[in-house]
Write a protein that holds these residues in place. Structure first.
Motif, short mmCIF file in Angstrom:
data_model
loop_
_atom_site.label_atom_id
_atom_site.label_comp_id
_atom_site.label_asym_id
_atom_site.label_seq_id
_atom_site.Cartn_x
_atom_site.Cartn_y
_atom_site.Cartn_z
N GLY A 129 1.20 -1.01 0.30
CA GLY A 129 -0.12 -0.49 0.08
C GLY A 129 0.85 1.01 -0.32
N ASP A 130 0.49 2.30 1.29
CA ASP A 130 1.26 3.74 1.32
C ASP A 130 2.78 3.19 1.73
N LEU A 131 3.21 1.64 2.14
CA LEU A 131 4.08 1.46 3.24
C LEU A 131 5.56 1.36 2.46
N GLU A 132 6.40 2.42 2.51
CA GLU A 132 7.85 1.70 1.16
C GLU A 132 8.66 0.92 2.59
N ASP A 205 -6.19 4.78 8.21
CA ASP A 205 -7.85 4.63 8.38
C ASP A 205 -7.35 3.42 8.09
N VAL A 206 -6.41 2.96 7.02
CA VAL A 206 -5.93 0.93 6.61
C VAL A 206 -4.59 0.23 7.56
N LYS A 207 -5.07 -0.41 8.29
CA LYS A 207 -4.12 -1.80 8.79
C LYS A 207 -3.38 -2.31 8.70
N LEU A 208 -2.93 -2.47 8.13
CA LEU A 208 -1.84 -3.12 7.76
C LEU A 208 -1.82 -4.72 7.86
N ILE A 209 -0.46 -4.54 9.01
CA ILE A 209 -0.58 -6.25 9.96
C ILE A 209 -2.34 -6.13 10.49
N TYR A 217 -0.42 -14.03 11.64
CA TYR A 217 -0.38 -12.44 10.95
C TYR A 217 -0.22 -12.62 9.77
N VAL A 218 -0.84 -11.32 8.81
CA VAL A 218 -0.50 -10.82 7.80
C VAL A 218 0.17 -9.78 7.41
N ILE A 219 0.11 -9.08 6.46
CA ILE A 219 0.59 -7.93 5.62
C ILE A 219 -0.18 -7.69 4.51
N ASP A 220 -1.18 -6.80 4.47
CA ASP A 220 -2.20 -6.75 3.11
C ASP A 220 -2.62 -4.82 3.12
N CYS A 221 -2.58 -4.75 2.36
CA CYS A 221 -3.12 -3.37 1.91
C CYS A 221 -4.26 -3.42 1.64
N LYS A 222 -5.48 -4.75 1.49
CA LYS A 222 -6.69 -5.15 1.61
C LYS A 222 -7.42 -5.38 3.14
#
Length: 225
Positions: A129-132, A205-209, A217-222
């Motif tokens: 997502g917006d995480l780099e 607003d969007v929680k990635l973890i 656990y999973v990281i995802d932009c959805k």
């Protein structure tokens, strides 16, 4: 360039550190296999100089575990000159083999050769997502804002990001981020995830973890439903 020396003999470790630093390298020294593995997994090194006969974990075990996640060039140091030992080291993923006693100029030449070769780069920039995540510079930004992480937090985030969309169990996370004797029955993984979330997700607003109950656990932009 950064070098990790894993050597349990204090005089040899100090000798290598002094010589390599005088040759322009930044050098860390670990005195046993377990500590060396932790450093090798947490930090980015150009070359690892690894003794074979080590306390807690021998060099073979260190390399076998390391190769599951890292391709850092490894130069074995050993007092044993058996052909079988050399072959074993190379088959496990070692890049070069130097028998003790050795001339420092030869070790330096081999280190320089391995440093030029370097590990194959996986991905210099990871995005969720917006995480780099700038892997090589070990920098993290979200929405353009810089986020400061501890080395352990960075390793945890990097693991999740490289496996984006894949649910990782607590045991899997522990085996990559902590040492192989980690007790997964403790709440260390949960605590680490909670602290990472506070830095990565709080205020967005969007929680990635995300937590997958009963799995990991999973990281995802959805966001999960």
């Amino acid at each position: 360039m950064r070098i990790l020396v894993v050597e349990d003999e204090p005089k040899t470790g100090a000798y290598l550190k002094k010589g390599l630093e005088e040759s322009g390298y930044s050098v860390d020294v670990a005195a046993d296999g377990a500590d060396g593995l932790i450093l090798a997994q947490q930090e980015e090194y150009d070359v690892i100089v690894l003794d074979v006969m080590l306390p807690t974990m021998d060099g073979w075990a260190v390399l076998k575990t390391l190769r599951a996640t890292r391709a850092t060039p490894v130069l074995f140091l050993t007092a044993r000159d058996d052909v079988d030992d050399r072959v074993r080291g190379l088959e496990l993923g070692g890049d070069d083999y130097l028998v003790k006693p050795f001339a420092f100029v030869e070790l330096l030449a081999r280190v320089r050769t391995l440093a030029r070769r370097g590990p194959p780069r996986e991905s210099e920039l990871l995005k969720v997502g917006d995480l780099e995540i700038d892997v090589n510079r070990r920098r993290v930004k979200r929405g353009g804002n810089r986020i400061e992480l501890t080395p352990r937090e960075f390793s945890l985030l990097q693991l999740l990001a490289r496996r984006q969309g894949e649910v990782l169990s607590r045991t899997q996370i522990a085996s990559y981020v902590w040492d192989m004797n980690f007790d997964s029955d403790t709440n260390v993984v949960e605590v680490a995830i909670r602290r990472l979330r506070a830095k990565i997700d709080d205020g967005y607003d969007v929680k990635l973890i995300q937590t997958v109950r009963g799995v990991g656990y999973v990281i995802d932009c959805k966001e999960s439903d």
